[in-house]
Motif scaffolding. Sequence first.
Motif, mmCIF file in Angstrom:
data_model
loop_
_atom_site.group_PDB
_atom_site.id
_atom_site.type_symbol
_atom_site.label_atom_id
_atom_site.label_comp_id
_atom_site.label_asym_id
_atom_site.label_seq_id
_atom_site.Cartn_x
_atom_site.Cartn_y
_atom_site.Cartn_z
ATOM 1 N N ILE A 119 7.778 -6.301 2.910
ATOM 2 C CA ILE A 119 6.759 -5.312 2.570
ATOM 3 C C ILE A 119 5.479 -6.009 2.110
ATOM 4 C CG2 ILE A 119 7.483 -4.957 0.171
ATOM 5 C CD1 ILE A 119 6.985 -1.898 0.747
ATOM 6 N N ALA A 120 5.614 -7.134 1.413
ATOM 7 C CA ALA A 120 4.435 -7.894 0.970
ATOM 8 C C ALA A 120 3.635 -8.404 2.175
ATOM 9 C CB ALA A 120 4.861 -9.053 0.081
ATOM 10 N N GLN A 121 4.319 -8.823 3.228
ATOM 11 C CA GLN A 121 3.628 -9.298 4.430
ATOM 12 C C GLN A 121 2.918 -8.154 5.141
ATOM 13 O OE1 GLN A 121 7.242 -11.117 5.949
ATOM 14 N NE2 GLN A 121 6.184 -13.093 6.043
ATOM 15 N N VAL A 122 3.530 -6.970 5.163
ATOM 16 C CA VAL A 122 2.885 -5.806 5.769
ATOM 17 C C VAL A 122 1.622 -5.457 4.986
ATOM 18 C CG1 VAL A 122 3.107 -3.350 6.302
ATOM 19 C CG2 VAL A 122 5.023 -4.902 6.755
ATOM 20 N N ILE A 123 1.717 -5.427 3.663
ATOM 21 C CA ILE A 123 0.555 -5.122 2.823
ATOM 22 C C ILE A 123 -0.539 -6.160 3.038
ATOM 23 C CG2 ILE A 123 -0.253 -5.016 0.430
ATOM 24 C CD1 ILE A 123 2.456 -3.631 -0.232
ATOM 25 N N GLU A 124 -0.165 -7.417 3.152
ATOM 26 C CA GLU A 124 -1.143 -8.480 3.399
ATOM 27 C C GLU A 124 -1.881 -8.258 4.720
ATOM 28 O OE1 GLU A 124 -0.614 -13.049 4.562
ATOM 29 O OE2 GLU A 124 0.062 -12.600 2.531
ATOM 30 N N ARG A 125 -1.163 -7.843 5.743
ATOM 31 C CA ARG A 125 -1.794 -7.576 7.043
ATOM 32 C C ARG A 125 -2.751 -6.391 6.963
ATOM 33 N NH1 ARG A 125 3.583 -8.884 10.572
ATOM 34 N NH2 ARG A 125 3.549 -11.107 10.100
ATOM 35 N N ILE A 126 -2.373 -5.374 6.228
ATOM 36 C CA ILE A 126 -3.247 -4.215 6.051
ATOM 37 C C ILE A 126 -4.517 -4.628 5.302
ATOM 38 C CG2 ILE A 126 -3.463 -1.984 4.869
ATOM 39 C CD1 ILE A 126 -0.416 -1.599 5.514
ATOM 40 N N GLU A 127 -4.337 -5.398 4.254
ATOM 41 C CA GLU A 127 -5.489 -5.844 3.471
ATOM 42 C C GLU A 127 -6.389 -6.786 4.254
ATOM 43 O OE1 GLU A 127 -3.627 -7.209 -0.152
ATOM 44 O OE2 GLU A 127 -3.560 -5.147 -0.951
ATOM 45 N N SER A 128 -5.819 -7.611 5.121
ATOM 46 C CA SER A 128 -6.645 -8.502 5.940
ATOM 47 C C SER A 128 -7.452 -7.734 6.971
ATOM 48 C CB SER A 128 -5.779 -9.578 6.618
ATOM 49 O OG SER A 128 -4.980 -9.015 7.629
ATOM 50 N N ALA A 129 -7.048 -6.490 7.244
ATOM 51 C CA ALA A 129 -7.790 -5.640 8.175
ATOM 52 C C ALA A 129 -8.884 -4.845 7.434
ATOM 53 C CB ALA A 129 -6.842 -4.685 8.894
ATOM 54 N N GLY A 130 -8.975 -5.017 6.115
ATOM 55 C CA GLY A 130 -10.041 -4.373 5.354
ATOM 56 C C GLY A 130 -9.663 -3.113 4.613
ATOM 57 N N PHE A 131 -8.369 -2.832 4.505
ATOM 58 C CA PHE A 131 -7.903 -1.648 3.807
ATOM 59 C C PHE A 131 -7.040 -2.085 2.625
ATOM 60 C CE2 PHE A 131 -8.479 -0.751 8.308
ATOM 61 C CZ PHE A 131 -9.393 0.288 8.240
#
Length: 82
Positions: free
Chosen positions: A66-78
């Motif tokens: 879940i931390a990796q998913v959140i990191e990917r979302i945040e790297s997309a600007g959200f």
Amino acid sequence: MSGRIQKQLNPDLGPVVYTLNIDGMSCGGCSSRLTGVLEKSPGITAANVSHETASGVITTNGSVSIAQVIERIESAGFSASE
């Protein structure tokens, strides 16, 4: 809505589904772009993101935390949270 893990993280167990709160989307284009980013990420097999509900349901093959998913979302600007 709170984040939920439907199965323990383990690629041998099959899909793991995460439901997250996602902030920063202002239109359907934002959710479409984020869906595309997530679905192109290794280990993510499906993403259903909605700006209307400010949430997303992300399915992985069990190799993504879940931390990796959140990191990917945040790297997309959200921003995302459980």
